[in-house]
Each structure stands twice: as C-alpha cells, then as structure tokens.
Design an enzyme around this catalytic site. Structure first.
Site, PDB file in Angstrom:
ATOM      1  N   GLY A  46       0.833  -1.202   0.000  1.00 32.35           N
ATOM      2  CA  GLY A  46       0.000   0.000   0.000  1.00 32.35           C
ATOM      3  C   GLY A  46       0.860   1.241   0.000  1.00 32.35           C
ATOM      4  N   ASP A  71       1.982  -1.559  -4.904  1.00 35.04           N
ATOM      5  CA  ASP A  71       0.672  -0.930  -5.065  1.00 35.04           C
ATOM      6  C   ASP A  71       0.326  -0.908  -6.557  1.00 35.04           C
ATOM      7  OD1 ASP A  71      -1.577   0.901  -5.016  1.00 35.04           O
ATOM      8  OD2 ASP A  71      -0.802   1.702  -3.124  1.00 35.04           O
ATOM      9  N   HIS A 144      -8.367  -1.664   3.045  1.00 38.97           N
ATOM     10  CA  HIS A 144      -8.766  -1.881   4.430  1.00 38.97           C
ATOM     11  C   HIS A 144     -10.070  -2.648   4.588  1.00 38.97           C
ATOM     12  CE1 HIS A 144      -5.537   0.877   4.989  1.00 38.97           C
ATOM     13  NE2 HIS A 144      -5.731   1.009   6.283  1.00 38.97           N
TER      14      HIS A 144
END
Length: 215
Positions: A46, A71, A144
C-alpha cells in the site's frame, strides 16, 4: 525504540507528502524499520503517494537496507470517488481512474530516496505469488476492507523471516473509530502463535515473528 532520530529534511518531506499517517505513527514506523532493516529488505503493501515510504526509506538509508513498496496505484476502495478519503486531484481523466504513481514518484524524488525506495506497480496478491526473498519487515497498509487485507496477510506474512517484524496500520478495536477488517487480521496473526506484539503507537501494531531457534 531507538535513539536515532528521523533526519529533519526527511521528516519534512514525509509531512508534505499526501497521505493519512500521523507524524507520531510515522516516527514509530521509522524506528521499527531502523531496528529491523539491518536484517534484510523491508516491504510495504500500500504505497499511495509515498508518505510512509519516506519514513521507511529514511531508516533504510541509515542501516543500508532497501524498501520495496507494492501498489497498483489505482486506489483502494476507501479512496474512490464518493468515499470520504477521495482526493479528486489523483484522478487521471484519460482513463477515469485514480493514479497515485506520479505523486509517489515526486515525493520520493523530492526526498532524495530513489535509491532506497523501489516501487513495484501491480496487485499485491499477484506480486506475492512470485515473491521469494525473506523480509526483515513487512508493513501492511493496503486496502482496508476484508478481502484485500486478508490477501495481503496471507500472501506476504509467510515471507517475514524469524525475528522479523510485521506491522499493521489502522488497527481499531472500537468499530466507531475505524474499519474492523485490519483489526481482525491483526488478531488472527496474534492467535496464530507465529507473531508476538512488541509495541503500539496510535493505530500502528508492531509484531515480531517468533524465532523457534531462540528457544
């Protein structure tokens, strides 16, 4: 955790970069990377616009390590249009998609960390499938919601070397303060017996892989 301070120029670079990590958590991330980075490479899941990569890269420079940051740069669910964390300046009108890669490259170049921070552009689960190098530190801060954070843990945690660190961001036991998917995966890591908690700072949880050879 360590008496070594984050260099002022890199602290300022991190604070200027787009992102969601408070300075106290960034400092703890730097400290952790400084402690564990000498054991081998660091991997971040991320990247977004590079704020946390600057903290990690600053530590990597101090200890002679390197940071791989993974990412696809099209944005996780929570930063898409219509969501609270959406930043319209990250939209690429040519494709109608988010693109954080140019912002990341600018942040890392401005910080002078292009030698220490290496971008891997692709989906976390795809890269993990072909990854072979043991990691001294893994920082999970990608999507998330349930599926991405579970895939990040399943794909990357096995690569953390004995005695290495596994760090989670945005861990909230109270559902009113944040999403619960990272919290559940963090609990799963502790319940596995493979990791023990070392310290916390804000929403950061710093774990260490148990080394069977240490007794």
């Amino acid at each position: 955790m360590t008496h070594v301070s984050l260099p002022a120029d890199l602290r300022h670079a991190a604070e200027r970069a787009k992102g969601f990590m408070p300075s106290n958590e960034g400092a703890a991330l730097f400290d952790t990377a400084y402690v564990y980075g000498s054991l081998g490479p660091i991997c971040e899941i991320g990247t977004y616009c590079g704020k946390s990569a600057i903290y990690l890269g600053a530590a990597a420079r101090e200890v002679g390590s390197v940071v791989f940051t993974v990412d696809h740069h099209r944005g996780s669910e929570e930063i898409q249009p219509g969501w609270a964390h959406h930043d319209p300046t990250l939209m690429d009108p040519r494709f109608g998609k988010m693109d954080s890669l140019p912002f990341f490259r600018a942040a890392i170049a401005s910080a002078g960390l292009e030698e220490e921070v290496i971008a891997i552009v692709g989906r976390s689960e795809t890269v993990a499938r072909y990854w072979k190098t043991p990691l001294a530190m893994l920082f999970i801060d990608g999507g998330h919601s349930e599926e991405p954070v579970t895939k990040d843990y399943d794909g990357w945690a096995p690569h953390v070397m004995p005695g290495g660190a596994l760090v989670f961001h945005d861990i909230y036991a109270d559902p009113s303060k944040g999403g619960q998917a990272p919290f559940r995966v963090y609990q799963r890591a502790l319940a596995s017996g493979d990791f023990k908690e070392i310290s916390t700072e804000g929403s950061l949880r710093i774990l260490e892989r148990v080394d069977p050879a240490a007794g």
